[in-house]
Design an enzyme around this catalytic site. Structure first.
Site, PDB file in Angstrom:
ATOM      1  N   ASN A   1       0.685  -1.246   0.008  1.00  0.00           N
ATOM      2  CA  ASN A   1      -0.106   0.048   0.111  1.00  0.00           C
ATOM      3  C   ASN A   1       0.776   1.293  -0.090  1.00  0.00           C
ATOM      4  OD1 ASN A   1       0.592  -0.875   2.651  1.00  0.00           O
ATOM      5  ND2 ASN A   1      -0.840   0.674   3.426  1.00  0.00           N
TER       6      ASN A   1
ATOM      7  N   GLU B   1       0.332   5.375   0.609  1.00  0.00           N
ATOM      8  CA  GLU B   1      -0.826   6.143   1.035  1.00  0.00           C
ATOM      9  C   GLU B   1      -0.259   7.485   0.520  1.00  0.00           C
ATOM     10  OE1 GLU B   1      -2.174   3.945   5.073  1.00  0.00           O
ATOM     11  OE2 GLU B   1      -0.984   5.689   5.382  1.00  0.00           O
TER      12      GLU B   1
ATOM     13  N   CYS C   1      -4.036   0.582  -2.815  1.00  0.00           N
ATOM     14  CA  CYS C   1      -3.841  -0.402  -1.876  1.00  0.00           C
ATOM     15  C   CYS C   1      -2.896  -1.598  -2.263  1.00  0.00           C
ATOM     16  CB  CYS C   1      -5.234  -1.355  -1.672  1.00  0.00           C
ATOM     17  SG  CYS C   1      -6.559  -0.432  -0.992  1.00  0.00           S
TER      18      CYS C   1
ATOM     19  N   GLU D   1      -3.038  -4.669  -3.026  1.00  0.00           N
ATOM     20  CA  GLU D   1      -3.745  -5.707  -4.094  1.00  0.00           C
ATOM     21  C   GLU D   1      -3.595  -4.699  -5.479  1.00  0.00           C
ATOM     22  OE1 GLU D   1      -4.718  -4.714  -1.105  1.00  0.00           O
ATOM     23  OE2 GLU D   1      -6.261  -6.094  -0.526  1.00  0.00           O
TER      24      GLU D   1
ATOM     25  N   CYS E   1     -10.216  -4.626   0.100  1.00  0.00           N
ATOM     26  CA  CYS E   1     -11.256  -3.565   0.291  1.00  0.00           C
ATOM     27  C   CYS E   1     -12.288  -3.788  -0.997  1.00  0.00           C
ATOM     28  CB  CYS E   1     -10.881  -2.112   0.186  1.00  0.00           C
ATOM     29  SG  CYS E   1     -10.282  -1.451  -1.312  1.00  0.00           S
TER      30      CYS E   1
ATOM     31  N   CYS F   1     -10.869  -2.926  -4.520  1.00  0.00           N
ATOM     32  CA  CYS F   1      -9.804  -3.944  -4.805  1.00  0.00           C
ATOM     33  C   CYS F   1     -10.755  -5.150  -5.427  1.00  0.00           C
ATOM     34  CB  CYS F   1      -8.701  -4.530  -3.759  1.00  0.00           C
ATOM     35  SG  CYS F   1      -7.429  -3.165  -3.333  1.00  0.00           S
TER      36      CYS F   1
END
Length: 131
Positions: A42, A44, A53, A55, A91, A94
């Site tokens: 990830n 940010e 993210c 993924e 999430c 994703c």
């Protein structure tokens, strides 16, 4: 490649996480159908919206290299600097990206640091949008 070997690579990817705002480091290891592995973490951003993210990072790396077929992904997450203590599932965004490139039987592996759990994409996104 075994499930545990793929998860070990997700742990490795987690080490590169840039997560100063949430404090949660996530790593992913994506296995393509031709056996290649793409790692993601990830990343940010202070304004949150541009955050990506782990993924999606792994998927976008693979797609940018021309790979579009996948068999499974391993995901591990938890507080930065600590061992995972819960199952960290993808999430909704994703899951929808996975839906774009994967079939219902695509496998999603997660761990709490003690045991591995496995779901299919259909189990985690039973009514995903697809054209």
């Amino acid at each position: 490649m075994t499930d545990q070997e793929l998860m070990d690579l997700a742990f490795k990817a987690r080490q590169s996480s840039y997560s100063p705002y949430s404090g949660y480091a996530v790593g992913a290891a994506l296995l393509s159908e031709d056996g290649r592995i793409f790692l993601g973490c990830n990343v940010e951003n202070a304004s949150y919206s541009p955050t990506c993210c782990a993924e999606r990072t792994a998927f976008f790396k693979a797609i940018s290299e021309g790979v579009h077929t996948f068999s499974r992904i391993a995901i591990v997450g938890g507080k930065r600097g600590e061992e995972p203590d819960s199952f960290f599932t993808p999430c909704g965004v994703c899951r929808q990206v996975m839906r774009e490139f994967c079939e219902d039987d695509f496998e999603i592996l997660v761990t709490d640091g003690k045991e591995l759990k496995k779901w299919t994409l259909a189990e985690l996104l039973p009514a995903g949008f697809r054209l």
